[in-house]
Design an enzyme around this catalytic site. Structure first.
Site, PDB file in Angstrom:
ATOM      1  N   TYR A  52       0.889  -1.120  -0.047  1.00  6.12           N
ATOM      2  CA  TYR A  52      -0.154   0.015  -0.011  1.00  6.12           C
ATOM      3  C   TYR A  52       1.100   1.261  -0.027  1.00  6.12           C
ATOM      4  CZ  TYR A  52      -3.093  -3.560   2.024  1.00  6.12           C
ATOM      5  OH  TYR A  52      -3.679  -4.903   2.197  1.00  6.12           O
ATOM      6  N   GLU A  53       0.476   2.370  -0.713  1.00  2.00           N
ATOM      7  CA  GLU A  53       1.528   3.446  -0.888  1.00  2.00           C
ATOM      8  C   GLU A  53       1.719   4.111   0.397  1.00  2.00           C
ATOM      9  OE1 GLU A  53      -1.965   3.676  -3.243  1.00  2.00           O
ATOM     10  OE2 GLU A  53      -1.741   5.935  -3.319  1.00  2.00           O
ATOM     11  N   SER A  54       1.125   4.071   1.465  1.00  4.67           N
ATOM     12  CA  SER A  54       1.211   4.530   2.748  1.00  4.67           C
ATOM     13  C   SER A  54       2.631   3.914   3.209  1.00  4.67           C
ATOM     14  CB  SER A  54       0.194   4.037   3.609  1.00  4.67           C
ATOM     15  OG  SER A  54      -0.101   2.911   3.856  1.00  4.67           O
TER      16      SER A  54
END
Lengths: 257, 297
Positions: A52-54
């Protein structure tokens, strides 16, 4: 709703989940893919990973419902909680097998718009790209998810937030984006593939949906699996009992589905 | 040099109108809402806000007229979709938007943090984020010849970070995903840190691998429990999803937004009073306790 056993969105989730192959690293974003990855890793793809890009990296479902990738159940017992440069670098060097994208508009080459649309002569501002442009440019393949609504299918999208294929018949060959491009579009009525030229074609219709009705939503003549030599238009498999139980475990109040 | 430990209102008073401010850097996690609301109470305006995705925070700043420019990849409400105050302000021309992808904003700040003028990427080309912008440059990689995009550095006046704990000197423990906190902190001229708790420096030094920010980068450090509500903070509280949904319903109109702000921003003196208004069970019921880590000599 096409069935009294499951909702359209539950079928979209299980269909999207089947686009994740065992061993894949999947780039998961907002909404339905949050549930789809958890179904995939619990069934046919136990060795799949999600990023996930987080900065979250997971190899298992979250123990608790998640509204967003940063909800605490998604951080808890993660493989790693790292940062965006790390995750996007994995994408940029070609390590991401499949990414999921939504869109307000899609065209026949899988170009997606989530930035602004034109409604009755006025521009309507949408939230924007997030990581979608990056995933579209650099994932090995992408799966697009959207409701089956005529206003979403455009001859030409208003704004190319997330590039699909070029319109010259060469797919990604002469396209500046290094990734493989879209491999499927899953709507609430059907599943589409993209042929070697990069053009959308109808792969299967969901149970209860009609081919003519499905294709009537498009402003261009959409080709079918027969037209492009990819077999016949099939009926999308229904969710199994196991898959439905998993969807309802991961989304107990039907918030996303 | 150590940071100044001070109350929230004093720290925020250092941020001038017209500043460029990076915030919401850990994406949906640990968003510095307390600082955002204090900016509004102090009437700081003409801000250029910078971030990857902004889950409500920019919508609130925009709704109250504090923002003239947005440089971001996504602005809205992750639970409900649309950020109505952002949408209206863009459609009316009240704010300008520099469209980014998450990676381009990350690289712009990373370039700033590294002290280089730009960084190259294989993203962006083929998109209108690139085509309809004059900020990026396409060039041939001088080594291999591949066409690539160059992303120019962004060096904000301020980066704002909410963390779990900090020492009074401004050394910061931050855990959970961090998004683009690190590049933004490195790129910014000033950093304002709010923390759930201020702890003895020995606590920070007991686990140096968990330090995300060190004191010489930090201008102000503020103890601010519940400073990220309604966003979640690992180890402290869960996301208040109902709050996001209510905000979405309430702020579709400008007058609805004003009602929201009069209660949650202008109706409270500070964050402690804000916390008394929240009626939601956000408690972490079964915390995961990390295995003990030993250092030594």
């Amino acid at each position: 709703m096409a069935s009294d056993r499951y909702t359209d969105r539950e079928l979209m989730v299980t269909t999207a989940a089947r686009e994740i192959e065992d061993g894949d690293t999947a780039f998961v974003g907002m909404r339905l893919p949050l549930i789809a990855f958890q179904v995939a890793v619990s069934t046919h793809a136990p060795d799949a990973m999600a990023v996930y890009e987080s900065g979250v990296v997971r190899d298992s479902p979250a123990d608790g419902f998640i509204h967003t990738m940063c909800d605490l159940p998604n951080l808890d017992r993660a493989v790693a909680t790292t940062d965006m440069i790390d995750i996007m670098s994995r994408l940029q060097r070609g390590d991401i097998d499949v990414g999921f994208l939504g869109g307000a508009e899609v065209d026949r080459y899988g170009n997606l718009n989530t930035t602004r649309v034109n409604g009755e002569g006025e521009d309507i501002r949408l939230p924007g790209s997030g990581g979608a442009c990056d995933i579209a440019c650099m994932a090995e393949r992408t799966v697009l998810l959207m409701p089956h609504e005529p206003r979403r299918f455009a001859e030409e999208v208003t704004y190319v937030t997330s590039p699909g294929y070029a319109d010259d018949g060469n797919g990604r060959n002469n396209h500046p984006a290094p990734g493989g491009g879209p491999s499927a579009l899953v709507t609430s009525k059907a599943t589409f593939g993209f042929d070697e030229r990069g053009e959308l074609y109808l792969r299967s219709v969901h149970p209860g949906a009609d081919v003519t009705d499905v294709l009537a939503a498009f402003p261009w003549e959409v080709r079918t699996a027969e037209d492009v030599g990819e077999g016949v238009v099939e009926t999308t498999p229904e969710p199994t009992d196991e898959e439905l139980e998993l969807v309802r475990t991961f989304d107990p109040d039907g918030f996303w589905t | 040099m150590a940071a100044s430990r001070e109350p929230l209102d004093v720290a925020v008073s250092r941020i001038d109108a017209g500043s460029t401010v990076a915030a919401g850097l850990a994406l949906e996690h640990s968003i510095p809402f307390a600082v955002g609301h204090e900016l509004l109470r102090q009437g700081v305006n003409d801000l250029s806000v910078i971030g990857p995705i902004s889950d409500l925070l920019f919508d609130q700043l925009i709704g109250d007229g504090a923002v003239s420019e947005v440089r971001a990849a996504w602005v809205g409400n992750v639970s409900a979709g649309t950020g109505y105050r952002f949408r209206d302000a863009v459609e009316s021309g009240e704010v300008t938007v520099e469209n980014h992808s998450n990676f381009s904003i990350a690289l712009a700040l990373e370039a700033g943090a590294m002290g280089v003028p730009y960084l190259p990427t294989r993203s962006l080309l083929g998109s209108d984020i690139f085509e309809q912008s004059d900020q990026f440059v396409e060039t041939a990689d001088p080594f291999e010849g591949e066409q690539i995009a160059l992303v120019p550095a962004i060096e904000p006046d301020w980066a704002i970070v909410h963390a779990q704990r900090a020492s009074p000197h401004g050394d910061v423990h931050l855990w959970g995903n961090t998004g683009i906190v690190e590049p933004a902190v490195g790129a910014a001229e000033n950093v304002l840190v709010t923390a759930e708790e201020i702890v003895d420096p020995d606590v920070i030094k007991s686990d140096p691998s968990r330090v995300a920010i060190t004191r010489e980068q930090v201008t102000s450090v503020v103890e601010c429990p519940f400073g990220a509500h309604p966003s979640p903070v690992a180890g402290h509280y869960n996301r208040d999803n109902e709050y996001y949904l209510r905000y979405n319903r309430q702020t579709e109109t400008e007058s609805g937004f004003e009602d929201w702000a009069s209660k949650w921003v202008y109706g409270v003196a500070d964050r402690d009073e804000y916390a008394t208004l929240v009626d939601a069970d956000l408690e972490i019921t079964s915390p995961t306790v990390a295995a003990e880590v030993q250092y030594g000599q």
